[in-house]
Design a protein around this motif. Structure first.
Motif, PDB file in Angstrom:
ATOM      1  N   VAL A  64       0.854  -1.189   0.000  1.00 50.92           N
ATOM      2  CA  VAL A  64       0.000   0.000   0.000  1.00 50.92           C
ATOM      3  C   VAL A  64       0.891   1.241   0.000  1.00 50.92           C
ATOM      4  O   VAL A  64       1.930   1.275   0.661  1.00 50.92           O
ATOM      5  N   SER A  65       0.453   2.270  -0.762  1.00 49.22           N
ATOM      6  CA  SER A  65       1.289   3.463  -0.924  1.00 49.22           C
ATOM      7  C   SER A  65       0.443   4.712  -1.080  1.00 49.22           C
ATOM      8  O   SER A  65      -0.621   4.677  -1.704  1.00 49.22           O
ATOM      9  N   ALA A  83       6.353   6.295   8.063  1.00 47.69           N
ATOM     10  CA  ALA A  83       6.692   5.228   7.129  1.00 47.69           C
ATOM     11  C   ALA A  83       7.333   4.041   7.849  1.00 47.69           C
ATOM     12  O   ALA A  83       7.023   2.877   7.554  1.00 47.69           O
ATOM     13  N   ALA A  84       8.227   4.310   8.796  1.00 45.00           N
ATOM     14  CA  ALA A  84       8.850   3.238   9.562  1.00 45.00           C
ATOM     15  C   ALA A  84       7.807   2.465  10.359  1.00 45.00           C
ATOM     16  O   ALA A  84       7.853   1.229  10.444  1.00 45.00           O
ATOM     17  N   PHE A  94       4.756  -1.475   2.981  1.00 45.62           N
ATOM     18  CA  PHE A  94       4.546  -0.054   2.709  1.00 45.62           C
ATOM     19  C   PHE A  94       5.525   0.441   1.659  1.00 45.62           C
ATOM     20  O   PHE A  94       6.699   0.065   1.652  1.00 45.62           O
ATOM     21  N   VAL A  95       5.028   1.270   0.744  1.00 43.93           N
ATOM     22  CA  VAL A  95       5.857   1.961  -0.250  1.00 43.93           C
ATOM     23  C   VAL A  95       5.649   3.457  -0.058  1.00 43.93           C
ATOM     24  O   VAL A  95       4.505   3.927   0.004  1.00 43.93           O
ATOM     25  N   LEU A  96       6.733   4.212   0.046  1.00 40.32           N
ATOM     26  CA  LEU A  96       6.638   5.658   0.219  1.00 40.32           C
ATOM     27  C   LEU A  96       6.632   6.339  -1.140  1.00 40.32           C
ATOM     28  O   LEU A  96       7.680   6.508  -1.770  1.00 40.32           O
ATOM     29  N   GLY A  97       5.442   6.713  -1.613  1.00 37.20           N
ATOM     30  CA  GLY A  97       5.331   7.561  -2.788  1.00 37.20           C
ATOM     31  C   GLY A  97       5.388   9.011  -2.349  1.00 37.20           C
ATOM     32  O   GLY A  97       4.656   9.422  -1.435  1.00 37.20           O
ATOM     33  N   ILE A  98       6.257   9.811  -2.964  1.00 38.53           N
ATOM     34  CA  ILE A  98       6.468  11.177  -2.488  1.00 38.53           C
ATOM     35  C   ILE A  98       6.734  12.118  -3.659  1.00 38.53           C
ATOM     36  O   ILE A  98       7.211  11.711  -4.719  1.00 38.53           O
ATOM     37  N   PRO A 160      12.929  -4.525   5.669  1.00 33.95           N
ATOM     38  CA  PRO A 160      13.778  -3.593   4.923  1.00 33.95           C
ATOM     39  C   PRO A 160      13.199  -2.191   4.934  1.00 33.95           C
ATOM     40  O   PRO A 160      12.031  -2.000   5.264  1.00 33.95           O
ATOM     41  N   ALA A 161      14.022  -1.229   4.557  1.00 34.78           N
ATOM     42  CA  ALA A 161      13.527   0.136   4.420  1.00 34.78           C
ATOM     43  C   ALA A 161      12.490   0.185   3.303  1.00 34.78           C
ATOM     44  O   ALA A 161      12.629  -0.507   2.289  1.00 34.78           O
ATOM     45  N   PRO A 162      11.421   0.974   3.461  1.00 33.56           N
ATOM     46  CA  PRO A 162      10.428   1.063   2.390  1.00 33.56           C
ATOM     47  C   PRO A 162      11.035   1.627   1.110  1.00 33.56           C
ATOM     48  O   PRO A 162      11.885   2.525   1.164  1.00 33.56           O
ATOM     49  N   PRO A 163      10.625   1.122  -0.046  1.00 29.80           N
ATOM     50  CA  PRO A 163      11.038   1.770  -1.298  1.00 29.80           C
ATOM     51  C   PRO A 163      10.489   3.187  -1.351  1.00 29.80           C
ATOM     52  O   PRO A 163       9.393   3.466  -0.844  1.00 29.80           O
ATOM     53  N   ILE A 164      11.252   4.081  -1.969  1.00 29.00           N
ATOM     54  CA  ILE A 164      10.804   5.466  -2.173  1.00 29.00           C
ATOM     55  C   ILE A 164      10.599   5.682  -3.662  1.00 29.00           C
ATOM     56  O   ILE A 164      11.547   5.576  -4.449  1.00 29.00           O
TER      57      ILE A 164
END
Length: 289
Positions: A64-65, A83-84, A94-98, A160-164
């Protein structure tokens, strides 16, 4: 890179039951991703960052993003912390769309941090690597042009860290995408298909100059349109036509324009039935050849 297929679903308050049901349908039909737009300045839309935990709680597998969150309305520390938390509580979905937000003229009047788009781009260029540092385990001191931090830690460190993924269209934003992003997330409604090869070159050149492998940047296309047997076909700022027409268009976007993943953004009709058509017919045709 493995293809991803997703859906952009309505954040409208009056369509909340439709949003929840469409999310379930998408997951059941094999979607990789569900996204919601982040337009908090629109009174008829719910807040994306409040909806996302609900959607993650109602699903088990799908990512989800926000599509995409506006940096000027939230600080990098708050974005990193949220996000974390979402990555931790969802088991890594989680995916960080920014981006800088749009249309940008709505941002300053709603209390956004930067009064001009140019400043917002500069802030995003600084914020993305800062967010990654905040996902570490060490306190962050940062003295930048746009942000100053003393001993900040977002935690818990997401693994893992969320993709940005960055929503970008113009040269400065595209170059920023190449330097920092894990994915490029443009939308057909805001570009000409003929512009895409040059946009890709800007991203690739910036990635190479930054010592990054351009092929590691996922290319995700938000495709706004309608799957319909009865409406006149079009393939420009909207994609309209039958499931077969859609499948042919997305294959062309992949082979000619270099997109590896697609997010279907229905603009008319019942979202649930459109999502069913997309995954049961369009995606099936692409996967099965």
């Amino acid at each position: 890179m493995t293809a991803l297929y997703g859906a952009a679903l309505p954040a409208s308050a009056r369509r909340l039951p439709e949003l929840i049901e469409a999310t379930r349908i998408a997951e059941d039909l094999g979607a990789d991703l569900v996204t919601v737009s982040d337009h908090p300045y629109l009174p008829n839309e719910l807040d994306a960052w409040t909806l996302i935990p609900l959607l993650l709680a109602r699903t088990e597998r799908v990512r989800v993003s926000p599509n995409v969150t506006a940096l000027p309305l939230r600080t990098p520390t708050v974005i990193a912390k949220a996000a974390a938390t979402l990555q931790f509580t969802s088991g890594g979905r989680f995916v960080l769309g920014i981006g800088t937000g749009g249309p940008f003229e709505r941002i300053p009047v709603w209390g956004g941090t930067w009064p001009t788009h140019g400043e917002a781009i500069g802030a995003l260029d600084e914020a993305i690597p800062l967010i990654r540092r905040l996902w570490g385990t060490e306190p962050v001191d940062h003295e930048g042009r746009y942000y100053q931090l003393r001993g900040a830690v977002a935690g818990p460190a997401p693994k893992p860290a969320p993709p940005i993924w960055v929503g970008s269209f113009k040269p400065r934003m595209l170059a920023l995408t190449g330097r920092h992003a894990d994915g490029w997330l443009p939308t057909n409604a805001y570009l000409s298909l003929d512009e895409v090869p040059q946009m890709r070159r800007v991203i690739d050149d910036a990635a190479t100059a930054a010592g990054r492998d351009p092929s590691a940047i996922r290319r995700v296309f938000n495709v706004m349109g309608v799957i319909s047997e009865s409406e006149p076909e079009r393939n420009d700022q909207l994609l309209v036509g039958s499931a077969e027409f859609w499948a042919d268009a997305l294959i062309d976007y992949r082979e000619r324009l270099g997109f590896d993943s697609f997010v279907f953004w229905p603009v008319r009709g019942d979202t649930r039935s459109q999502v069913e058509l997309f995954f049961e017919k369009v995606v099936a045709m692409i996967i099965n050849g």
